[in-house]
Design a protein around this motif. Sequence first.
Motif, PDB file in Angstrom:
ATOM      1  N   UNK A   1       0.731  -1.652   0.162  1.00  0.00           N
ATOM      2  CA  UNK A   1       0.121   0.127  -0.082  1.00  0.00           C
ATOM      3  C   UNK A   1       0.719   1.263  -0.034  1.00  0.00           C
ATOM      4  N   UNK A   2       0.776   2.564   0.849  1.00  0.00           N
ATOM      5  CA  UNK A   2       1.036   3.594   0.838  1.00  0.00           C
ATOM      6  C   UNK A   2       2.481   3.358   1.380  1.00  0.00           C
ATOM      7  N   UNK A   3       3.654   4.058   1.536  1.00  0.00           N
ATOM      8  CA  UNK A   3       5.468   3.716   1.925  1.00  0.00           C
ATOM      9  C   UNK A   3       4.034   4.224   3.358  1.00  0.00           C
ATOM     10  N   UNK A   4       5.731   3.861   4.967  1.00  0.00           N
ATOM     11  CA  UNK A   4       4.961   4.483   5.803  1.00  0.00           C
ATOM     12  C   UNK A   4       6.323   4.876   6.162  1.00  0.00           C
ATOM     13  N   UNK A   5       6.658   6.014   7.285  1.00  0.00           N
ATOM     14  CA  UNK A   5       7.830   6.148   7.442  1.00  0.00           C
ATOM     15  C   UNK A   5       8.359   5.074   8.806  1.00  0.00           C
TER      16      UNK A   5
END
Length: 193
Positions: A77-81
């Motif tokens: 999904x969306x990249x996460x920090x």
Amino acid sequence: LDPQQPAPRLKMILQEAQPGLLISTETIAEALGEGVERCLNLAALDWAALPSHQVKPAGIIDSESPAYVIYTSGSTGRPKGVVISHTSLMNFLLGMNELLEINQQDKVLALTTISFDIAALEIYLPLMIGAQVVMCSKETARDPDRLFGIIKACDVSVMQATPSHWQALLLDHLDELKGLKPLVGGEALPVNL
């Protein structure tokens, strides 16, 4: 930030992380446009004009302070920090050194892009114990003959790579790399390798 990554990913990371300063040797700020408040381009810096006095840290850094933030690939999904604390980084480096027994005579090849977590091992561990870091460009890392050339020219003693990277390198240089301490990660390790 890896300048080779797509601009939308880099913009998303900058918008989310909101770094106080972007340090680069490229004009990445120009390429990204908005989202970069302050940028220090090391390639354009007049080093002779810099003041020689020492700068005091802006605040107190303790063991739980962030050492760095790394972003996931976004494959799910969306990249996460992910915030990595100084304690986590030090525990990882000390544990790896206990296993690897790298010493001050070693030369560790850093060929992984800084946007992957294993780059911390390749850069910080040798510096932490007084060994040498041999930097490798992306172009050299992708070419097995050029990669072999830097290993031999710099007398590299430790290298980390994926199994597919090792297979490409060992195809033509197996006998010449005896004595090099290999580290393998990032993919499943085939039995024949």
